[in-house]
Write a protein that holds these residues in place. Sequence first.
Motif, mmCIF file in Angstrom:
data_model
loop_
_atom_site.group_PDB
_atom_site.id
_atom_site.type_symbol
_atom_site.label_atom_id
_atom_site.label_comp_id
_atom_site.label_asym_id
_atom_site.label_seq_id
_atom_site.Cartn_x
_atom_site.Cartn_y
_atom_site.Cartn_z
ATOM 1 N N GLU A 1 -80.761 41.491 -13.356
ATOM 2 C CA GLU A 1 -81.134 42.819 -12.534
ATOM 3 C C GLU A 1 -80.311 43.631 -13.642
ATOM 4 O OE1 GLU A 1 -81.876 41.222 -8.224
ATOM 5 O OE2 GLU A 1 -79.761 42.159 -9.265
ATOM 6 N N SER A 2 -79.087 43.597 -13.298
ATOM 7 C CA SER A 2 -77.889 44.879 -14.760
ATOM 8 C C SER A 2 -78.884 44.705 -16.124
ATOM 9 C CB SER A 2 -76.710 44.005 -14.982
ATOM 10 O OG SER A 2 -75.994 44.369 -13.525
ATOM 11 N N VAL A 3 -79.323 44.266 -16.730
ATOM 12 C CA VAL A 3 -79.721 45.467 -17.911
ATOM 13 C C VAL A 3 -80.892 45.803 -17.722
ATOM 14 C CG1 VAL A 3 -80.502 44.032 -19.592
ATOM 15 C CG2 VAL A 3 -79.403 42.956 -19.230
ATOM 16 N N PRO A 4 -81.177 46.417 -17.414
ATOM 17 C CA PRO A 4 -82.604 47.789 -17.514
ATOM 18 C C PRO A 4 -81.640 48.477 -17.037
ATOM 19 C CG PRO A 4 -83.557 45.367 -16.278
ATOM 20 C CD PRO A 4 -81.822 45.370 -16.317
ATOM 21 N N LEU A 5 -80.535 48.642 -16.261
ATOM 22 C CA LEU A 5 -79.178 49.260 -15.855
ATOM 23 C C LEU A 5 -78.865 49.995 -17.217
ATOM 24 C CD1 LEU A 5 -78.987 48.904 -12.456
ATOM 25 C CD2 LEU A 5 -80.857 49.908 -13.378
ATOM 26 N N ILE A 6 -78.608 49.668 -18.307
ATOM 27 C CA ILE A 6 -77.961 49.795 -19.223
ATOM 28 C C ILE A 6 -78.648 51.127 -20.000
ATOM 29 C CG2 ILE A 6 -76.277 48.918 -21.097
ATOM 30 C CD1 ILE A 6 -75.958 46.266 -19.006
ATOM 31 N N ALA A 7 -79.547 50.704 -20.576
ATOM 32 C CA ALA A 7 -79.827 52.124 -21.755
ATOM 33 C C ALA A 7 -78.863 53.224 -21.173
ATOM 34 C CB ALA A 7 -81.042 51.292 -21.684
ATOM 35 N N PRO A 8 -79.340 54.312 -21.872
ATOM 36 C CA PRO A 8 -79.993 53.429 -23.351
ATOM 37 C C PRO A 8 -78.083 53.490 -24.033
ATOM 38 C CG PRO A 8 -79.078 56.425 -23.284
ATOM 39 C CD PRO A 8 -78.908 55.511 -21.848
ATOM 40 N N THR A 9 -76.968 53.149 -23.433
ATOM 41 C CA THR A 9 -76.092 52.337 -23.812
ATOM 42 C C THR A 9 -76.012 51.539 -24.661
ATOM 43 O OG1 THR A 9 -75.063 53.698 -21.776
ATOM 44 C CG2 THR A 9 -73.591 51.457 -24.073
ATOM 45 N N PRO A 10 -75.858 50.913 -26.090
ATOM 46 C CA PRO A 10 -76.160 49.639 -26.757
ATOM 47 C C PRO A 10 -75.579 48.750 -26.057
ATOM 48 C CG PRO A 10 -74.972 51.711 -27.879
ATOM 49 C CD PRO A 10 -74.759 52.410 -26.915
ATOM 50 N N ASP B 1 -83.087 30.161 -22.910
ATOM 51 C CA ASP B 1 -83.763 31.362 -21.405
ATOM 52 C C ASP B 1 -83.324 32.215 -21.300
ATOM 53 O OD1 ASP B 1 -82.643 28.770 -20.260
ATOM 54 O OD2 ASP B 1 -84.019 29.230 -18.875
ATOM 55 N N HIS B 2 -81.924 32.222 -21.296
ATOM 56 C CA HIS B 2 -80.792 32.891 -20.358
ATOM 57 C C HIS B 2 -81.273 34.084 -21.369
ATOM 58 C CE1 HIS B 2 -78.653 30.849 -16.870
ATOM 59 N NE2 HIS B 2 -79.544 29.606 -17.365
ATOM 60 N N PRO B 3 -80.283 34.104 -22.591
ATOM 61 C CA PRO B 3 -80.175 35.102 -23.418
ATOM 62 C C PRO B 3 -81.504 35.697 -23.533
ATOM 63 C CG PRO B 3 -80.573 33.321 -24.607
ATOM 64 C CD PRO B 3 -79.789 33.307 -23.409
ATOM 65 N N ARG B 4 -82.631 35.190 -23.653
ATOM 66 C CA ARG B 4 -84.448 35.267 -23.949
ATOM 67 C C ARG B 4 -84.687 36.623 -22.599
ATOM 68 N NH1 ARG B 4 -86.547 30.205 -26.636
ATOM 69 N NH2 ARG B 4 -85.952 31.090 -29.178
ATOM 70 N N MET B 5 -84.197 36.111 -21.098
ATOM 71 C CA MET B 5 -84.569 36.735 -19.897
ATOM 72 C C MET B 5 -83.879 37.891 -19.611
ATOM 73 S SD MET B 5 -83.720 33.916 -17.379
ATOM 74 C CE MET B 5 -84.126 35.495 -15.454
ATOM 75 N N LEU B 6 -82.563 37.945 -20.328
ATOM 76 C CA LEU B 6 -81.944 39.391 -20.883
ATOM 77 C C LEU B 6 -82.323 40.542 -21.563
ATOM 78 C CD1 LEU B 6 -78.146 38.036 -20.677
ATOM 79 C CD2 LEU B 6 -79.097 39.021 -18.562
ATOM 80 N N ALA B 7 -82.471 40.130 -22.859
ATOM 81 C CA ALA B 7 -83.493 40.584 -24.414
ATOM 82 C C ALA B 7 -84.550 41.098 -23.599
ATOM 83 C CB ALA B 7 -83.861 39.764 -25.247
ATOM 84 N N ALA B 8 -85.416 40.612 -22.485
ATOM 85 C CA ALA B 8 -86.685 41.318 -21.783
ATOM 86 C C ALA B 8 -86.514 41.936 -21.241
ATOM 87 C CB ALA B 8 -87.296 39.587 -21.244
#
Length: 292
Positions: free
Chosen positions: A207-216, A231-238
Amino acid sequence: MSSPPAGQVARSSVRPITRVQRSVTLCTRDGVVIDARYEPGPDPGTDLAIVIAHGFTGDLDRPHVRRAAGVFAKAAAVITFSFRGHGASGGLSTVGDREVLDLAAAVEWARSLGHARVVTVGFSMGGSVVLRHAAIAGAAHGGRTEARVDAVVAVSAPARWFYRGTAPMRRLHWVVTRPAGRVVGRWGLRTRIHPHEWDPVPLSPVESVPLIAPTPLLIVHGDRDPYFPVDHPRMLAAAAKGGAELWLEAGMGHAENAADDALLGRIADWVTASWTSATAEGRPVSAEGEEL
Protein backbone atom coordinates in the motif's frame (compact mmCIF):
# COMPACT_ATOMS: atom_id res chain seq x y z
CA MET A 1 27.37 12.73 23.36
CA SER A 2 23.67 12.88 22.47
CA SER A 3 21.93 14.72 19.69
CA PRO A 4 18.86 16.86 20.39
CA PRO A 5 15.47 15.20 19.91
CA ALA A 6 14.40 14.57 16.34
CA GLY A 7 12.81 17.66 14.88
CA GLN A 8 14.74 19.95 17.23
CA VAL A 9 18.18 19.80 15.64
CA ALA A 10 19.76 22.88 14.07
CA ARG A 11 19.27 23.14 10.30
CA SER A 12 21.97 24.35 7.97
CA SER A 13 22.75 24.16 4.27
CA VAL A 14 26.46 24.49 5.07
CA ARG A 15 28.55 21.42 5.85
CA PRO A 16 29.90 21.47 9.42
CA ILE A 17 33.57 22.43 9.69
CA THR A 18 34.23 20.65 12.99
CA ARG A 19 34.79 16.88 13.14
CA VAL A 20 31.50 14.97 13.24
CA GLN A 21 30.87 12.79 16.28
CA ARG A 22 30.81 9.20 15.01
CA SER A 23 28.46 7.65 17.61
CA VAL A 24 25.44 9.44 19.03
CA THR A 25 22.16 8.86 20.78
CA LEU A 26 19.08 10.07 18.89
CA CYS A 27 15.62 10.58 20.33
CA THR A 28 12.54 9.74 18.29
CA ARG A 29 9.36 11.79 18.23
CA ASP A 30 7.74 9.35 20.65
CA GLY A 31 10.67 9.57 23.06
CA VAL A 32 12.62 6.40 22.34
CA VAL A 33 16.42 6.54 22.56
CA ILE A 34 18.14 5.24 19.42
CA ASP A 35 21.80 4.24 19.08
CA ALA A 36 23.30 5.59 15.83
CA ARG A 37 26.68 5.81 14.10
CA TYR A 38 28.08 7.99 11.31
CA GLU A 39 30.76 7.17 8.73
CA PRO A 40 31.88 10.19 6.67
CA GLY A 41 32.62 8.23 3.49
CA PRO A 42 35.40 8.92 0.97
CA ASP A 43 34.62 12.64 0.67
CA PRO A 44 33.78 14.47 3.92
CA GLY A 45 32.12 17.20 1.86
CA THR A 46 29.70 14.93 0.00
CA ASP A 47 26.07 15.95 -0.18
CA LEU A 48 24.97 12.29 -0.28
CA ALA A 49 24.28 10.09 2.76
CA ILE A 50 22.98 6.52 2.90
CA VAL A 51 20.92 5.47 5.93
CA ILE A 52 20.85 1.71 6.53
CA ALA A 53 17.78 0.10 8.14
CA HIS A 54 18.63 -3.40 9.39
CA GLY A 55 16.39 -6.43 9.60
CA PHE A 56 14.52 -7.88 12.58
CA THR A 57 16.92 -9.16 15.32
CA GLY A 58 19.78 -7.13 13.80
CA ASP A 59 21.54 -4.04 15.12
CA LEU A 60 24.21 -1.62 13.97
CA ASP A 61 27.03 -3.78 15.37
CA ARG A 62 26.06 -6.99 13.58
CA PRO A 63 28.83 -8.12 11.21
CA HIS A 64 26.66 -8.08 8.08
CA VAL A 65 25.38 -4.58 8.87
CA ARG A 66 28.95 -3.37 9.34
CA ARG A 67 29.97 -5.05 6.10
CA ALA A 68 27.17 -3.29 4.20
CA ALA A 69 28.14 0.01 5.80
CA GLY A 70 31.73 -0.54 4.74
CA VAL A 71 30.79 -1.12 1.11
CA PHE A 72 28.43 1.87 1.01
CA ALA A 73 31.01 4.11 2.73
CA LYS A 74 33.18 3.79 -0.39
CA ALA A 75 30.54 5.79 -2.25
CA ALA A 76 28.88 8.09 0.32
CA ALA A 77 28.55 9.01 3.96
CA VAL A 78 26.73 6.27 5.88
CA ILE A 79 24.48 6.25 8.93
CA THR A 80 23.67 3.02 10.72
CA PHE A 81 21.37 2.74 13.73
CA SER A 82 19.67 0.10 15.83
CA PHE A 83 15.89 -0.03 15.73
CA ARG A 84 14.02 0.20 19.04
CA GLY A 85 14.27 -2.99 21.05
CA HIS A 86 17.51 -3.91 19.27
CA GLY A 87 21.12 -3.55 20.39
CA ALA A 88 21.85 -0.51 22.57
CA SER A 89 18.66 1.31 21.56
CA GLY A 90 15.84 1.70 24.03
CA GLY A 91 12.21 0.71 23.79
CA LEU A 92 10.55 -2.42 22.45
CA SER A 93 10.38 -3.66 18.89
CA THR A 94 7.01 -3.24 17.19
CA VAL A 95 8.27 -5.27 14.20
CA GLY A 96 7.86 -2.52 11.60
CA ASP A 97 5.23 -0.16 13.01
CA ARG A 98 6.78 2.54 15.23
CA GLU A 99 10.18 1.82 13.70
CA VAL A 100 9.32 4.37 11.03
CA LEU A 101 10.00 7.00 13.71
CA ASP A 102 13.45 5.52 14.35
CA LEU A 103 14.28 5.83 10.67
CA ALA A 104 12.92 9.37 10.56
CA ALA A 105 15.26 10.35 13.42
CA ALA A 106 18.25 8.92 11.52
CA VAL A 107 17.26 10.72 8.30
CA GLU A 108 16.85 13.99 10.19
CA TRP A 109 20.29 13.52 11.74
CA ALA A 110 21.79 13.06 8.26
CA ARG A 111 20.20 16.31 7.11
CA SER A 112 21.32 18.16 10.24
CA LEU A 113 24.89 17.17 9.35
CA GLY A 114 24.50 19.05 6.08
CA HIS A 115 23.70 16.21 3.66
CA ALA A 116 21.43 17.64 0.98
CA ARG A 117 20.45 14.22 -0.38
CA VAL A 118 19.62 11.21 1.77
CA VAL A 119 18.90 7.69 0.53
CA THR A 120 17.48 4.90 2.70
CA VAL A 121 18.44 1.25 2.21
CA GLY A 122 16.40 -1.26 4.21
CA PHE A 123 16.72 -5.01 4.64
CA SER A 124 13.76 -7.32 5.41
CA MET A 125 11.83 -5.59 8.22
CA GLY A 126 13.98 -2.54 7.50
CA GLY A 127 12.87 -2.81 3.87
CA SER A 128 9.23 -2.53 4.90
CA VAL A 129 10.12 0.44 7.11
CA VAL A 130 11.93 2.39 4.36
CA LEU A 131 8.97 1.90 2.02
CA ARG A 132 6.45 3.13 4.55
CA HIS A 133 8.68 5.99 5.67
CA ALA A 134 9.04 7.19 2.06
CA ALA A 135 5.27 7.05 1.68
CA ILE A 136 4.57 9.30 4.67
CA ALA A 137 7.55 11.66 4.87
CA GLY A 138 7.51 13.43 1.53
CA ALA A 139 7.66 17.20 1.44
CA ALA A 140 5.43 17.31 -1.64
CA HIS A 141 2.50 15.95 0.37
CA GLY A 142 2.93 17.78 3.64
CA GLY A 143 5.69 15.73 5.28
CA ARG A 144 8.45 17.58 7.07
CA THR A 145 11.32 18.47 4.74
CA GLU A 146 14.00 17.27 7.14
CA ALA A 147 12.52 13.74 7.20
CA ARG A 148 12.13 13.31 3.44
CA VAL A 149 14.30 10.98 1.34
CA ASP A 150 15.66 11.29 -2.18
CA ALA A 151 15.72 7.60 -3.13
CA VAL A 152 14.72 4.31 -1.54
CA VAL A 153 16.13 0.77 -1.74
CA ALA A 154 14.18 -2.16 -0.24
CA VAL A 155 16.06 -5.47 -0.03
CA SER A 156 14.19 -8.70 0.83
CA ALA A 157 11.14 -6.72 1.95
CA PRO A 158 7.71 -8.30 2.49
CA ALA A 159 4.82 -7.03 0.39
CA ARG A 160 2.09 -7.64 2.96
CA TRP A 161 1.71 -8.04 6.70
CA PHE A 162 0.94 -11.23 8.64
CA TYR A 163 2.51 -13.52 6.01
CA ARG A 164 2.91 -17.10 7.29
CA GLY A 165 3.49 -18.96 4.04
CA THR A 166 7.00 -20.20 4.85
CA ALA A 167 8.42 -22.10 7.82
CA PRO A 168 10.80 -19.27 8.85
CA MET A 169 7.91 -16.82 8.92
CA ARG A 170 5.79 -19.17 11.01
CA ARG A 171 8.65 -19.41 13.50
CA LEU A 172 9.01 -15.62 13.50
CA HIS A 173 5.30 -15.16 14.22
CA TRP A 174 5.66 -17.54 17.17
CA VAL A 175 8.54 -15.43 18.52
CA VAL A 176 6.56 -12.20 18.13
CA THR A 177 3.10 -13.27 19.29
CA ARG A 178 3.70 -15.78 22.10
CA PRO A 179 5.05 -14.96 25.59
CA ALA A 180 7.51 -17.86 25.39
CA GLY A 181 8.57 -16.66 21.94
CA ARG A 182 9.27 -13.16 23.24
CA VAL A 183 11.46 -14.65 25.97
CA VAL A 184 13.41 -16.45 23.23
CA GLY A 185 13.57 -13.16 21.34
CA ARG A 186 14.95 -11.27 24.35
CA TRP A 187 17.55 -13.78 25.51
CA GLY A 188 18.28 -15.82 22.41
CA LEU A 189 17.98 -13.19 19.68
CA ARG A 190 18.83 -10.08 21.75
CA THR A 191 15.59 -8.44 20.63
CA ARG A 192 13.03 -6.99 23.04
CA ILE A 193 9.55 -7.26 21.54
CA HIS A 194 6.41 -5.31 22.36
CA PRO A 195 3.68 -7.64 23.74
CA HIS A 196 0.66 -5.94 22.13
CA GLU A 197 -0.82 -6.24 18.65
CA TRP A 198 -0.80 -3.33 16.22
CA ASP A 199 -3.66 -0.87 16.76
CA PRO A 200 -4.24 0.42 14.18
CA VAL A 201 -2.53 -1.79 11.61
CA PRO A 202 0.01 0.40 9.77
CA LEU A 203 0.06 0.98 6.04
CA SER A 204 1.44 -2.16 4.42
CA PRO A 205 4.47 -2.15 2.10
CA VAL A 206 2.36 -2.82 -1.00
CA GLU A 207 0.00 0.00 0.00
CA SER A 208 2.96 2.30 0.58
CA VAL A 209 4.68 1.81 -2.76
CA PRO A 210 2.17 3.75 -4.94
CA LEU A 211 2.71 6.80 -2.70
CA ILE A 212 6.48 6.94 -3.18
CA ALA A 213 6.71 8.13 -6.81
CA PRO A 214 8.41 10.13 -8.23
CA THR A 215 11.11 9.35 -5.66
CA PRO A 216 13.40 6.71 -7.23
CA LEU A 217 12.71 3.23 -5.85
CA LEU A 218 14.78 0.04 -6.18
CA ILE A 219 13.40 -3.34 -5.07
CA VAL A 220 15.97 -6.12 -4.61
CA HIS A 221 15.05 -9.71 -3.81
CA GLY A 222 16.64 -13.14 -3.97
CA ASP A 223 14.97 -15.96 -5.87
CA ARG A 224 15.95 -18.33 -3.02
CA ASP A 225 14.67 -16.17 -0.17
CA PRO A 226 13.42 -18.64 2.49
CA TYR A 227 11.21 -16.01 4.17
CA PHE A 228 9.40 -14.23 1.34
CA PRO A 229 9.03 -15.88 -2.10
CA VAL A 230 9.31 -13.88 -5.30
CA ASP A 231 5.62 -12.99 -5.44
CA HIS A 232 6.42 -10.39 -2.75
CA PRO A 233 8.86 -8.26 -4.80
CA ARG A 234 6.71 -8.70 -7.87
CA MET A 235 3.69 -7.37 -5.99
CA LEU A 236 5.71 -4.39 -4.81
CA ALA A 237 6.99 -3.65 -8.32
CA ALA A 238 3.50 -3.97 -9.81
CA ALA A 239 2.11 -1.58 -7.18
CA ALA A 240 4.66 1.03 -8.27
CA LYS A 241 3.08 1.05 -11.78
CA GLY A 242 6.37 1.61 -13.53
CA GLY A 243 7.85 3.77 -10.79
CA ALA A 244 10.25 1.15 -9.43
CA GLU A 245 13.19 -0.89 -10.67
CA LEU A 246 13.15 -4.58 -9.73
CA TRP A 247 16.25 -6.75 -9.36
CA LEU A 248 15.56 -10.47 -8.86
CA GLU A 249 18.91 -11.91 -7.81
CA ALA A 250 19.64 -15.49 -8.86
CA GLY A 251 20.68 -17.72 -5.97
CA MET A 252 20.33 -15.03 -3.32
CA GLY A 253 18.79 -15.80 0.05
CA HIS A 254 17.50 -13.28 2.58
CA ALA A 255 18.53 -9.75 3.56
CA GLU A 256 21.93 -8.56 4.86
CA ASN A 257 23.36 -12.04 5.34
CA ALA A 258 22.72 -12.95 1.70
CA ALA A 259 23.72 -9.65 0.09
CA ASP A 260 27.31 -10.11 -1.00
CA ASP A 261 29.78 -7.29 -1.57
CA ALA A 262 29.20 -7.31 -5.33
CA LEU A 263 25.45 -6.77 -4.90
CA LEU A 264 26.01 -4.09 -2.27
CA GLY A 265 28.40 -2.36 -4.66
CA ARG A 266 25.77 -2.41 -7.42
CA ILE A 267 23.23 -0.94 -5.00
CA ALA A 268 25.72 1.81 -4.13
CA ASP A 269 26.21 2.48 -7.85
CA TRP A 270 22.42 2.74 -8.31
CA VAL A 271 22.17 5.14 -5.37
CA THR A 272 24.95 7.31 -6.76
CA ALA A 273 23.40 7.32 -10.24
CA SER A 274 19.98 8.26 -8.83
CA TRP A 275 21.55 11.08 -6.83
CA THR A 276 23.46 12.36 -9.86
CA SER A 277 20.34 12.22 -12.05
CA ALA A 278 18.17 13.98 -9.47
CA THR A 279 20.80 16.69 -9.04
CA ALA A 280 20.96 17.28 -12.79
CA GLU A 281 17.19 17.39 -13.18
CA GLY A 282 16.37 19.25 -9.96
CA ARG A 283 13.75 16.57 -9.35
CA PRO A 284 11.59 16.91 -6.21
CA VAL A 285 10.82 14.00 -3.93
CA SER A 286 7.30 12.91 -3.15
CA ALA A 287 5.35 10.80 -0.69
CA GLU A 288 2.14 10.90 1.24
CA GLY A 289 0.40 9.89 4.44
CA GLU A 290 0.62 10.45 8.18
CA GLU A 291 2.81 13.22 9.50
CA LEU A 292 6.33 12.43 10.68
